[in-house]
Every structure is written in C-alpha cells, then in structure tokens.
Write an enzyme that holds these catalytic residues in place. Structure first.
Site, PDB file in Angstrom:
ATOM      1  N   ASP A 178       0.950  -1.304   0.021  1.00  0.00           N
ATOM      2  CA  ASP A 178       0.129  -0.113  -0.074  1.00  0.00           C
ATOM      3  C   ASP A 178       1.045   1.176   0.085  1.00  0.00           C
ATOM      4  OD1 ASP A 178      -2.518   1.424   0.421  1.00  0.00           O
ATOM      5  OD2 ASP A 178      -1.593   2.319   1.976  1.00  0.00           O
ATOM      6  N   ASP A 223      -7.671   4.121   6.556  1.00  0.00           N
ATOM      7  CA  ASP A 223      -6.146   4.743   5.974  1.00  0.00           C
ATOM      8  C   ASP A 223      -5.727   5.808   6.726  1.00  0.00           C
ATOM      9  OD1 ASP A 223      -4.142   5.125   4.138  1.00  0.00           O
ATOM     10  OD2 ASP A 223      -5.525   5.715   2.503  1.00  0.00           O
TER      11      ASP A 223
END
EC number: 3.5.2.3
Length: 430
Positions: free
Chosen positions: A151, A304
């Site tokens: 990520d 996130d």
C-alpha cells in the site's frame, strides 16, 4: 483479570437496555445483573454496545517516522476511536518486508497494550515491485502476518501479482492491493475531472484504479486466491467488484470514511489537508460508494489513517504528502453518511466496522457476537451526542484532519479489549 459490569446498554442499538457482565476477558452474563463485589461499573444509560472495531488499513509510521506517529500514540488514537484491532501498513522505514520488522511492530503493539496491532507485510522487497518479499517467513513469524500489501504503491507487474496470489493460497493469507496503474497517474494531483481542469491540477483518472481492480479480480479468480482491494474510490470500481463477486471471485474491498463523505469540490480551497491517495472523487462517486457499502458490494470501512508532520502538509499543494487522520473520526463519519441517512442500522455498522474486517483479516477473536461466552472486545457508543473536531486534541502526534471544526455525531464512550477498559469518556484508561 478484572470484572466489568456495563449497566443499561443496548447491544446493536436494539431492544430495551440490558446489563453486560465481563469476567476474565469474556462476556459471562447478559440481562438484569446485580453488581458484583469490586466490579468496575460503566453506566451506559441506553447507549449502543457494539463489537470492538477492526481497522484493516492503518499507518502507524513506526519504525522510521516516529515524529508523525508511533505505535503507542496510534494505538491510543485507535482505542479512543473504538478500535480493538488495527492492521499496520508495511510502508515504514525500513519497510516491513521481513520477519525482523514485522515482529518488532507486533511486539511494540503488545507493549502498548491498547489494541491488537497486526503488522501488514510487504508483498515485494522494499515496496519496489520487482521481487516477492519473504511472505512465508512473515506468515510463520511471531507476528503471524495475515495480510500483505505494498500500500502506497501498486503491485503493477501482473506476473508478480499473479505469483503473490498463488503463494497466498498455500499460506492462507490475503493480498491487499493499492489499485493504481502508475503509468496513468504520473504527476497526478487530484481526481481527473472538472475540478482538476479548473484548478490546473494534473488529473488522476478513475480508470487507473478500475483497470487494476479488473485485472486483479481475474488473476485472483484464476489462482482461487483471496484478494482485498484497498480504499475503493470510484463508482466504476464498485461495478467491477459486483461483477466479480457475482462470478464467485474471492474478492473483498474497503472504503475510507473520507471517500464516503468528502468530494473533490473541497479542492477549491487549495488546502493540502484534502490531498489523499486515491484522491477525493465526485459527489456521484461518493453516493455510489455509500450504496455499495450498504449493499455489501464493498465489505467494510477502513480508515487509511495517515498522519503527517506539519511541514509535509502545510506547504504548496504539489509538494504536500497525501493522507488524512482517520482513527478518531471514523465512527462519526459512518454515523453521518450511513446511519443518519438510513443506509445502515447499528447491526450494519457492526458488520462494516467490526465483523467483516475481522473476517477478512483472519482474526478469530474480534468481530464476535455480543453473546455469553464470547471475547469481550467491545465498544460503547453514544449515538446522539455531537462533538467538534479539533486535530490538536487527538491522541495522534499529527493533526492533519480534513474535518477540523466540523460538528459530527456519535461519540465512543468506552472501549474494552478482552474485558479491560482501554479508553473511557475520551481518555485512555490508566
């Protein structure tokens, strides 16, 4: 071990208030309960009791950027936000691409003791997208890594992604993809559309995300592997996910709170606090994402959570780092976008913030039903109280929240990790 009695709570926001007794980390009784000797009592007053939240996508920055967040401060933010488990992303310095680093993160999380910190292992060495990292070693380490992701960067090479998916089936782990075709996003600063054109930003096209998601769904189906799509941001991606799921593909997906609420119209202020990757999209995208989450096409909410130092955000837009804080505001954004709109009830909130992320992350002791005999990983929520967001008051070292000054609904009043109170009335429990 302690005894905790939660008096007058409403599990899942349903029915009349009941008492919930927790002993030695387990729910032992639900009903009308006399207070045991020396029990710690939480007066719920009819508040909503939910399984503790699980975040599949958290950036804790340690090791390497302890000036912006540490595992201890991020764990505190998580507990205050109602979380009992978080998955810490691998883009640290050094990268979490080997057993030494993931075990370090695991142990630091255990030392903090506020939430279960599960390190995410990198898919490729150094996040460079050239060579697979030691997936098996990390999966069998002390940390027992369950999710792997590069990520922040996409595993763009289709052959490498195919190999990762194939190996993951033997290990019983999940490959989580940051879906961004890098050749379509060179220099990108904002969603490609009317706003980026008017403001003069290089556009980040929706097709950059959608093309990778479509490719990876096909690869995962071929390998019979479990694929997880990080931070879905476009309506087209939701359509692809629905198509893939209808055909039996083992794909799951997350959406962030900010992509449920915020749109690219906020970019008109040129404030880099609104810069994020993937970028804020259009109002129609946000509407489609909310509907897809309610329908189950998108499985869960993941924050996130991305803390940044002041100098990395309080600067010219093109130089600013992408990312936003999320752990202490996630519930409130879900209440605002999903509960108040009638798209989800409180059982639905439990599904998208606790049950499904725990299942995706292979956590057997989180996201469990509120029943006798189950682990007491719990979150108590005042659904009616509103609060004003102030970034400097967060437990995180950083303060880069896009919700600064907003009045938001829903307050976490207590969090319990295996029966131990970790946060209460906005403060970390002693």
């Amino acid at each position: 071990m302690t005894t905790v009695l939660i008096k007058g709570a409403r599990p899942y926001g349903e029915g009349d208030p009941v008492d919930v007794l927790v002993e030695d980390g387990v729910i032992t009784d639900i009903g009308s309960i006399d207070t045991p000797d020396e029990a710690e009592v939480i007066e719920a007053g009819g508040q909503v009791l939910l399984p503790g939240f699980v975040d599949l996508h958290t950036h804790l920055r340690e090791p390497g950027r302890e000036d912006t967040e540490t595992i201890a401060t991020g764990s505190a933010a998580a507990a205050l936000g109602g979380y009992t488990a978080v998955f810490a992303m691998a883009n640290t310095d050094p990268v979490a691409d080997n057993a030494v680093i993931v075990d370090h993160v695991w142990r630091r999380g255990q030392e903090a003791g506020l939430v279960d910190v599960h390190p995410v292992g990198a898919v490729t060495v150094g996040l460079k997208g050239e060579k697979l990292a030691e997936l098996g070693t990390m999966a069998k380490s002390e940390a027992q890594v369950k999710v792997f992701s590069d990520d922040g960067l996409c595993v763009a090479d289709p052959l490498l992604m195919r190999r990762a998916l194939e190996y993951s089936t033997a290990l019983g782990v999940v490959i989580a993809q940051h879906a961004e075709e890098p050749r379509l996003t060179v220099g990108a600063q904002a969603h490609e559309g009317e706003q980026s054109a008017r403001l003069g930003y290089t556009g980040w096209p929706a097709s950059a995300e959608e093309s990778i998601v479509a490719r990876d769904c096909l690869l995962a189906r071929h390998a019979n592997a479990r694929l997880h799509v990080c931070h879905v941001s476009t309506s087209g991606t939701a359509d692809i996910l629905k198509w893939a799921k209808e055909r039996g593909t083992k794909v799951s997906a997350e959406v962030t709170p900010h992509h449920l609420l915020l749109t690219d119209e906020r970019l008109a202020t040129y404030d880099p606090v609104n810069k994020v990757n993937p970028p804020l999209r259009t109002g129609s995208d946000a509407e489609k994402l909310r509907a897809a989450l309610a329908e189950g096409v998108i499985d869960c909410v993941a924050t996130d959570h991305a803390p940044h130092a002041v100098q990395d955000k309080d600067c010219e837009w093109n130089s600013a780092r992408p990312g936003m804080l999320g752990l202490q505001t996630a519930l409130s954004i879900v209440v605002e976008t999903m509960v108040r709109t009638g798209l989800l009830d409180w059982r639905g909130v439990a599904r998208v913030m606790s049950e499904r992320p725990a299942e995706i992350g292979n956590l057997s002791d989180h996201g469990r039903p509120i029943e006798v005999g189950e682990p007491a990983n719990l979150t108590l929520v005042d659904p009616d109280t509103e609060w004003t967001v102030r970034g400097v008051e967060f437990a995180s070292i950083a303060a880069n929240t896009p919700y600064e000054g907003m009045r938001l609904p829903g307050v976490v009043t207590a969090t319990l990790l295996r029966g131990r109170i970790t946060a209460r009335e906005g403060k970390i429990a002693p």
